[in-house]
Design a protein around this motif. Sequence first.
Motif, mmCIF file in Angstrom:
data_model
loop_
_atom_site.group_PDB
_atom_site.id
_atom_site.type_symbol
_atom_site.label_atom_id
_atom_site.label_comp_id
_atom_site.label_asym_id
_atom_site.label_seq_id
_atom_site.Cartn_x
_atom_site.Cartn_y
_atom_site.Cartn_z
ATOM 1 N N ALA A 1 0.960 -1.221 -0.102
ATOM 2 C CA ALA A 1 0.087 0.172 -0.252
ATOM 3 C C ALA A 1 0.924 1.197 0.129
ATOM 4 C CB ALA A 1 -0.960 -0.140 1.114
ATOM 5 N N LEU A 2 2.016 1.360 0.536
ATOM 6 C CA LEU A 2 2.750 2.445 0.700
ATOM 7 C C LEU A 2 3.465 2.728 -0.646
ATOM 8 C CD1 LEU A 2 4.345 2.054 4.344
ATOM 9 C CD2 LEU A 2 2.919 3.798 3.517
ATOM 10 N N HIS A 3 3.770 1.606 -1.090
ATOM 11 C CA HIS A 3 4.547 1.647 -2.455
ATOM 12 C C HIS A 3 3.364 2.308 -3.379
ATOM 13 C CE1 HIS A 3 6.953 0.830 -6.101
ATOM 14 N NE2 HIS A 3 5.534 0.164 -6.646
ATOM 15 N N LEU A 4 2.072 2.054 -3.541
ATOM 16 C CA LEU A 4 1.111 2.681 -4.426
ATOM 17 C C LEU A 4 0.812 4.156 -3.900
ATOM 18 C CD1 LEU A 4 -1.264 -0.284 -4.308
ATOM 19 C CD2 LEU A 4 -0.483 0.489 -6.354
ATOM 20 N N ILE A 5 0.653 4.226 -2.612
ATOM 21 C CA ILE A 5 0.987 5.784 -2.224
ATOM 22 C C ILE A 5 1.877 6.518 -2.879
ATOM 23 C CG2 ILE A 5 0.420 7.410 -0.360
ATOM 24 C CD1 ILE A 5 -0.848 5.091 0.852
ATOM 25 N N GLY A 6 3.165 5.886 -2.611
ATOM 26 C CA GLY A 6 4.418 6.900 -3.278
ATOM 27 C C GLY A 6 3.911 7.185 -4.730
ATOM 28 N N HIS A 7 3.470 6.048 -5.406
ATOM 29 C CA HIS A 7 3.462 6.276 -6.840
ATOM 30 C C HIS A 7 2.121 7.218 -7.187
ATOM 31 C CE1 HIS A 7 1.635 5.195 -10.868
ATOM 32 N NE2 HIS A 7 2.918 5.034 -11.069
#
Length: 396
Positions: free
Chosen positions: A252-258
């Motif tokens: 989820a944090l990776h997606l938010i960073g994107h």
Amino acid sequence: MANTRLKAARLAAGYHSQQALADALQVGVRQVRRWESDQPPMPQPDVAQALTRLLGQDLASLGFTPDGAAPARRTVLAAVGLAAVPTQAVAVQPATAADDYEAVTRSHRRLYWSVAPATLHPAAIAHATLGCALLPEAAGQTRQRIAAALAETYLLGGRIEFFDMREPDRAQHTLLRALQAAGEADDSLMGSAVLAHMAFIPAWDGDRDAAVERMVAARTYARRGPASAELLAWLDAVEAECETRCGHPRTALHLIGHAEDVLADGNEHSSPAWLDWFSAVRLAAFKGNTQLTAGHLPQARETLLGVLDALDPEEKQTTVVLGDLAAVEAAAGDPEAACRYALRALDQLERTWYAMGMDRVVEVRRALAPHQHERCVRELDDRLYSWSTTVSALAR
């Protein structure tokens, strides 16, 4: 027999004489008389386009056929949720019907942020019922515009049912209607938004496979767009929320960073008017909750305090942010700070009910179970289980 279809459509659109329609199209009145005769000639392509736009119906519905034969009826579409309607019915609604229907849809969109969900929901569903009745009576661009507004109306109803009323089964049914209406309008961006909202439903039950499948569909529809940077970033945020609910906060944090990168880069496409539930601040709210779930408490605290400062204090999303801040302090072992945030959330819930916000407060209270004999937790219980709060929670 005269072309009564064109005459009826002309009158319905407000052109009470042949001369009035001729003036609007910049053609001679004799041409309009010929169109309303028993053997109407096909208009020239440029005039035909203007005629269908003014009257809100296609040429077949206006009585024009290449060989002069009566227009053939098309097959009936058996729709899920919506009443079965002819894909091309004999239209009686003028082009102004789309303007009027869209105006109410826009009003409901704005009212969502200030009107109690239990009050707005019946009005939105009644408006959707009206849209279903109008569709068989409209054609051409008028039909497409009504269908698009109907999709947005059903989406609003589904959002209220899921986020505010906590009725996922009902929301699933309503969102399916929204998807079908988006298909009637051939509105791929609305279809993407509906499918992304549908992903929340299995994600809340921990069914990651079903949520991912719906997100793949949502992204597929978005590619048909063109989609704005805001819409693409929102899809990342939705998928991040689904991954968090299914126990994958790192993903989820990776997606938010994107999503943050997408917003920073931007693109040339503008966002649809209905995308009023997402912004950089709301993306940060997603991020704070995910950081909390991942156990990154200092980062979550900093992110959520920034969101709290940026949000309108009266916005219903504030209750969720306050609940998350309370959860941060509970996890950090500070029950007094946790209770202070939870009490502020309850204050806001008394003004603007939001089921998601109440869920957050209840989760915090469960986390405070080891401190339940402390004064601050007892004071929280007094508020959490007051007459008004208890009745409000159970009545919705």
